[in-house]
Design a protein around this motif. Structure first.
Motif, PDB file in Angstrom:
ATOM      1  N   ALA A 127       0.822  -1.210   0.000  1.00 53.27           N
ATOM      2  CA  ALA A 127       0.000   0.000   0.000  1.00 53.27           C
ATOM      3  C   ALA A 127       0.855   1.258   0.000  1.00 53.27           C
ATOM      4  N   GLU A 128       1.990   1.203   0.722  1.00 55.06           N
ATOM      5  CA  GLU A 128       2.812   2.410   0.814  1.00 55.06           C
ATOM      6  C   GLU A 128       3.409   2.794  -0.537  1.00 55.06           C
ATOM      7  N   LYS A 129       3.689   1.814  -1.394  1.00 58.06           N
ATOM      8  CA  LYS A 129       4.206   2.148  -2.726  1.00 58.06           C
ATOM      9  C   LYS A 129       3.128   2.821  -3.566  1.00 58.06           C
ATOM     10  N   PHE A 130       1.886   2.340  -3.470  1.00 59.86           N
ATOM     11  CA  PHE A 130       0.794   3.031  -4.150  1.00 59.86           C
ATOM     12  C   PHE A 130       0.642   4.445  -3.603  1.00 59.86           C
ATOM     13  N   ALA A 131       0.730   4.585  -2.292  1.00 53.93           N
ATOM     14  CA  ALA A 131       0.591   5.906  -1.677  1.00 53.93           C
ATOM     15  C   ALA A 131       1.651   6.866  -2.197  1.00 53.93           C
ATOM     16  N   ASP A 132       2.892   6.413  -2.259  1.00 49.54           N
ATOM     17  CA  ASP A 132       3.979   7.265  -2.752  1.00 49.54           C
ATOM     18  C   ASP A 132       3.754   7.663  -4.213  1.00 49.54           C
ATOM     19  N   LEU A 133       3.309   6.697  -5.019  1.00 55.81           N
ATOM     20  CA  LEU A 133       3.074   6.957  -6.442  1.00 55.81           C
ATOM     21  C   LEU A 133       2.037   8.057  -6.623  1.00 55.81           C
ATOM     22  N   PHE A 134       0.919   7.956  -5.912  1.00 56.27           N
ATOM     23  CA  PHE A 134      -0.169   8.930  -6.076  1.00 56.27           C
ATOM     24  C   PHE A 134       0.190  10.273  -5.436  1.00 56.27           C
ATOM     25  N   THR A 135       0.871  10.227  -4.298  1.00 53.46           N
ATOM     26  CA  THR A 135       1.249  11.471  -3.625  1.00 53.46           C
ATOM     27  C   THR A 135       2.158  12.308  -4.509  1.00 53.46           C
ATOM     28  N   GLU A 136       3.115  11.677  -5.167  1.00 49.47           N
ATOM     29  CA  GLU A 136       4.023  12.421  -6.040  1.00 49.47           C
ATOM     30  C   GLU A 136       3.283  13.084  -7.196  1.00 49.47           C
ATOM     31  N   THR A 166     -10.248  -7.565  -4.639  1.00 47.52           N
ATOM     32  CA  THR A 166      -9.145  -8.510  -4.483  1.00 47.52           C
ATOM     33  C   THR A 166      -8.143  -7.983  -3.456  1.00 47.52           C
ATOM     34  N   ALA A 167      -7.185  -8.822  -3.098  1.00 50.12           N
ATOM     35  CA  ALA A 167      -6.146  -8.407  -2.164  1.00 50.12           C
ATOM     36  C   ALA A 167      -5.331  -7.253  -2.734  1.00 50.12           C
ATOM     37  N   THR A 168      -5.031  -7.324  -4.015  1.00 46.71           N
ATOM     38  CA  THR A 168      -4.297  -6.223  -4.649  1.00 46.71           C
ATOM     39  C   THR A 168      -5.109  -4.938  -4.612  1.00 46.71           C
ATOM     40  N   GLU A 169      -6.409  -5.037  -4.860  1.00 43.13           N
ATOM     41  CA  GLU A 169      -7.248  -3.840  -4.845  1.00 43.13           C
ATOM     42  C   GLU A 169      -7.390  -3.270  -3.439  1.00 43.13           C
ATOM     43  N   GLU A 170      -7.397  -4.123  -2.422  1.00 51.05           N
ATOM     44  CA  GLU A 170      -7.406  -3.593  -1.060  1.00 51.05           C
ATOM     45  C   GLU A 170      -6.128  -2.813  -0.778  1.00 51.05           C
ATOM     46  N   SER A 171      -4.995  -3.339  -1.230  1.00 50.92           N
ATOM     47  CA  SER A 171      -3.733  -2.618  -1.073  1.00 50.92           C
ATOM     48  C   SER A 171      -3.773  -1.292  -1.821  1.00 50.92           C
ATOM     49  N   LEU A 172      -4.339  -1.331  -3.004  1.00 46.80           N
ATOM     50  CA  LEU A 172      -4.503  -0.123  -3.807  1.00 46.80           C
ATOM     51  C   LEU A 172      -5.375   0.895  -3.085  1.00 46.80           C
ATOM     52  N   PHE A 173      -6.498   0.456  -2.540  1.00 46.22           N
ATOM     53  CA  PHE A 173      -7.397   1.345  -1.796  1.00 46.22           C
ATOM     54  C   PHE A 173      -6.684   1.972  -0.601  1.00 46.22           C
ATOM     55  N   ARG A 174      -5.934   1.146   0.117  1.00 43.81           N
ATOM     56  CA  ARG A 174      -5.246   1.664   1.299  1.00 43.81           C
ATOM     57  C   ARG A 174      -4.186   2.698   0.908  1.00 43.81           C
ATOM     58  N   GLY A 175      -3.464   2.422  -0.156  1.00 46.21           N
ATOM     59  CA  GLY A 175      -2.470   3.389  -0.613  1.00 46.21           C
ATOM     60  C   GLY A 175      -3.111   4.681  -1.074  1.00 46.21           C
ATOM     61  N   ALA A 176      -4.226   4.565  -1.788  1.00 40.88           N
ATOM     62  CA  ALA A 176      -4.939   5.761  -2.240  1.00 40.88           C
ATOM     63  C   ALA A 176      -5.458   6.561  -1.053  1.00 40.88           C
ATOM     64  N   ALA A 177      -5.956   5.864  -0.028  1.00 44.28           N
ATOM     65  CA  ALA A 177      -6.468   6.553   1.160  1.00 44.28           C
ATOM     66  C   ALA A 177      -5.350   7.282   1.894  1.00 44.28           C
ATOM     67  N   LEU A 203     -11.521   4.129   5.243  1.00 50.26           N
ATOM     68  CA  LEU A 203     -11.681   4.835   6.507  1.00 50.26           C
ATOM     69  C   LEU A 203     -10.744   4.260   7.577  1.00 50.26           C
ATOM     70  N   ASP A 204     -10.376   3.001   7.426  1.00 47.31           N
ATOM     71  CA  ASP A 204      -9.448   2.368   8.359  1.00 47.31           C
ATOM     72  C   ASP A 204      -8.068   3.020   8.311  1.00 47.31           C
ATOM     73  N   GLU A 205      -7.791   3.763   7.227  1.00 51.06           N
ATOM     74  CA  GLU A 205      -6.514   4.477   7.093  1.00 51.06           C
ATOM     75  C   GLU A 205      -6.598   5.905   7.645  1.00 51.06           C
ATOM     76  N   ASN A 206      -7.611   6.163   8.462  1.00 53.26           N
ATOM     77  CA  ASN A 206      -7.792   7.476   9.099  1.00 53.26           C
ATOM     78  C   ASN A 206      -8.052   8.593   8.099  1.00 53.26           C
ATOM     79  N   LEU A 207      -8.669   8.243   6.995  1.00 53.72           N
ATOM     80  CA  LEU A 207      -9.112   9.249   6.029  1.00 53.72           C
ATOM     81  C   LEU A 207     -10.512   9.695   6.436  1.00 53.72           C
ATOM     82  N   PRO A 208     -10.746  10.994   6.636  1.00 48.92           N
ATOM     83  CA  PRO A 208     -12.090  11.444   7.002  1.00 48.92           C
ATOM     84  C   PRO A 208     -13.117  11.062   5.944  1.00 48.92           C
ATOM     85  N   ALA A 209     -14.301  10.686   6.371  1.00 49.46           N
ATOM     86  CA  ALA A 209     -15.332  10.226   5.442  1.00 49.46           C
ATOM     87  C   ALA A 209     -15.698  11.296   4.425  1.00 49.46           C
ATOM     88  N   ASP A 210     -15.620  12.574   4.832  1.00 47.59           N
ATOM     89  CA  ASP A 210     -16.022  13.628   3.899  1.00 47.59           C
ATOM     90  C   ASP A 210     -14.960  13.939   2.857  1.00 47.59           C
TER      91      ASP A 210
END
Length: 331
Positions: A127-136, A166-177, A203-210
């Motif tokens: 997830a952290e690699k997805f997060a870095d990719l999108f953040t940049e 899928t498991a990959t998509e959950e990782s993707l969601f977490r990275g995006a969050a 939401l489990d990644e502490n992203l506000p619902a709004d």
């Protein structure tokens, strides 16, 4: 006597740079300008005339503006046809603000690089690699392959397989969050089989619902399960984003009108977003050939006929997407 602190100014990341959030006007929040099935740009039997593509898109954007539109969100993400230099020129020529997105999904359209194929079976990308990719793509600018980075992405968009996340998509969601949480840019989540479960993941990644919009909630399965109201009650935005489409997967516009009026009556008017998921130009797959102004020209009149007030309609078409897309201005 103390006075309240002034509201922090907000802007929206467009392809031409930051724009004050209150200048967006009516927003088409989930559309596709140029949608390319990955690999189709290299197919010998598919015409890819950029001048023709530009002319077609410019005509459609000018029609959208003439219908009263102000901003279009291209929610295709990173590798499905996004052409940032073209979008810059289209925005200048049409007068329409264009918000481009970062993000990936579903898994079957990711490509082997994101599946760590050196192992069998391939585990999900962390997830952290997805997060870095999108953040940049938000902080440093969107990648134009082998050229440079351009303007900042204004939305993170991601999607799951309709058969179930899928498991990959959950990782993707977490990275995006995580990227949304750390940058302030909103997350558009197109759910797989269970919209509430997929919302729980981000939401489990502490992203506000709004800061989340769950898309595709005019699918028949979602409406039958009462998911739009359930998700709105949790504070997330709900996108009925297939206006103009009626098929085996989606409710009709008449049913959408009923759904919108019921949601407004239940106090969720501040969580509704509307769009048509129109495709300006498609390569390698069929286009959803609807005008970008479909919501304005055909659906809004039906809402008025159903006794929705002008304030309700303005809230849905202008205020809600503005609040979703807005981020704190840099000082």
């Amino acid at each position: 006597m103390s006075s309240a602190a002034p509201a922090e100014p907000t802007t929206v990341h467009t392809v031409l740079g930051p724009v004050p959030a209150d200048e967006l006007g009516v927003v088409a929040v989930h559309e596709a300008l140029l949608s390319v099935l990955p690999g189709a740009q290299h197919a010998h039997d598919i015409d890819f005339d950029r001048a023709e593509i530009f002319t077609t898109l410019l005509t459609k954007l000018r029609d959208f503006r003439a219908a009263g539109g102000g901003t279009l969100v291209d929610s295709t993400g990173m590798f499905h046809g996004r052409d940032v230099p073209m979008y810059e020129n289209l925005s200048r020529a049409s007068g329409v603000h264009i918000v481009a997105s970062t993000g990936l999904g579903p898994e079957n359209l990711l490509g082997g690089y994101f599946l760590t194929p050196e192992t069998t079976p391939p585990p999900p990308w962390p997830a952290e690699k997805f997060a870095d990719l999108f953040t940049e793509e938000i902080t440093d600018g969107m990648v134009v392959p082998r050229v440079e980075r351009r303007g900042a992405a204004g939305l993170i968009t991601t999607a799951a397989n309709l058969a179930g996340t899928t498991a990959t998509e959950e990782s993707l969601f977490r990275g995006a969050a995580r990227a949304a949480r750390d940058t302030g840019v909103a997350l558009s989540l197109r759910y797989g089989k269970d919209p509430l479960a997929d919302l729980d993941v981000v939401l489990d990644e502490n992203l506000p619902a709004d800061r989340v919009v769950v898309g595709g909630l005019d699918r028949r399965d979602a409406v039958a399960a009462g998911a739009p109201a359930d998700i709105a009650a949790r504070g997330a935005y709900i996108a009925l984003d297939h206006v103009g489409t009626e098929d085996e997967h989606h409710v009709s516009d008449a049913e959408r009108v009923t759904l919108v009026t019921e949601l407004v009556a239940a106090g969720f008017g501040n969580r509704i977003l509307l769009s048509s998921n129109a495709t300006g130009v498609a390569k390698g797959h069929p286009a959803r050939d609807l005008p970008f102004g479909c919501v304005l020209t055909t659906f809004a009149p039906q809402l008025r006929a159903a006794a929705l007030t002008e304030d309700d309609i303005a809230r849905i078409l202008i205020t809600n997407p503005r609040e979703l897309l807005a981020v704190a201005s840099a000082r």
